[in-house]
Design a protein around this motif. Structure first.
Motif: not given
Length: 339
Positions: A208, A117, A191
């Motif tokens: 994400q 992300e 993440y």
């Protein structure tokens, strides 16, 4: 000759400085020692830690140790000097080294998905506000840089058009700290590390993502692959066994503990997030993905035009994985794989 002497002296210095930090296991009689150099200290290498600590490599007569080297060029220097047997590194670093004359053969990868992300400072509210901002990477043209470029492309962001600046900071934990302390504006993170940054008040743009990408690959010199194919095949078998363990719920707590210790997580939720990430990243489609490498070659050519001239057929060697497929080994491992 000068280049070779430079590589030898550089790698010797790396070994003297770093060997005390390498993961080493006392070798039982009959086991062959294999030292693997790697760069980014994150989940991308965690299957190797799992394989070492859970005995996957020992099943195949190998005593595997890991040596962290801080950048792709230094990894290549270490391999070229003969100080390590194989490397676990980013395809971007491989292509750059091959374009410079190093003869490498890349045989397998378990990390086929990239869960990442884009995490930014709290005052950045939109993609448009990224213009002119500073991103943290480990090295220009290296693995974290490549992951950043791939994610930006996925989000429709042109680094040149947005006039983005890439600042060399360090590996993912170091970049995460730099982001949290405000030394960079943005970073592409796993993440698990993204969650840490978000708890500190930062946030993500685009959510994400899971991008298909062989983010790291097992490589060695062409000579070693030709002379010791059995050793490298057994290393691949140990990696595959480690992936099966990662996906087996009965080993979840052990794997989480390995992640917590190696990545120095202090919170249980970080180890849990890291475990889920590891399961997403690792698959048993371990053969080199030529089409994926073409995408990587196109991206890396932006900073090194010589990379575009590399013949991928001379770099990617699928034969060892094909032999394991033909023997029934991979099919048997797939039967054991718990999704």
């Amino acid at each position: 000759m000068r280049q070779k002497a430079f590589l030898d002296s550089l790698a010797f210095g790396i070994i003297l400085f770093s060997l005390s930090g390498a993961s080493q296991v006392s070798s039982a009689r009959g086991e062959e020692k294999v030292l693997v150099a790697y760069g980014g200290h994150s989940e991308s290498v965690a299957h190797m830690w799992v394989g070492i600590e859970k005995g996957s490599f020992k099943k195949y007569g190998l005593d595997v140790g890991m040596l962290q080297v801080r950048s792709g060029p230094l990894i290549m220097a270490t391999l070229a000097s003969g100080s390590v047997h194989v490397i676990w590194t980013a395809p971007s670093s491989v292509l750059s080294a091959v374009s410079g004359g190093l003869k490498l053969s890349c045989v397998a990868s378990t990390t086929n998905n990239l869960p990442r992300e884009l995490v930014v400072q709290k005052e950045i509210k939109s993609f448009d506000e990224l213009r002119g901002k500073v991103f943290g990477v480990q090295s220009l043209g290296g693995g974290l840089w490549l992951q950043t470029m791939v994610v930006l492309e996925k989000l429709g962001i042109d680094p040149d058009g947005y006039q983005l600046k890439m600042r060399v900071i360090g590996d993912i934990p170091t970049v995460t700290q730099a982001l949290m302390s405000g030394n960079v504006d943005a970073a592409v993170l796993p993440y698990s590390f993204g969650d840490m940054a978000k708890r500190a008040g930062l946030h993500s743009l685009g959510g994400q993502l899971v991008v298909p990408l062989q983010s790291n690959v097992l490589c060695s010199s062409r000579d070693l692959i030709a002379k010791s194919p059995d050793l490298v095949a057994r290393l691949i078998q140990g990696m595959i066994e480690a992936v099966v363990l990662i996906h087996d719920p009965s080993h979840k707590e052990d794997v989480k503990e390995i992640l917590k210790r190696n990545l120095r997580f202090s919170k249980p939720e970080d180890a849990e997030a890291s475990y889920k990430l590891l399961r997403t990243m690792n698959t048993l489609d371990v053969g080199p993905n030529t089409e994926g490498w073409r995408t990587i070659q196109r991206i890396v050519s932006r900073v090194n035009q010589k990379v575009g001239q590399v013949n991928l057929e001379e770099v990617l060697n699928p034969r060892l994985v094909q032999n394991l497929e033909a023997s029934g080994f991979v099919a048997e491992m797939r039967k054991r794989l718990v999704q």
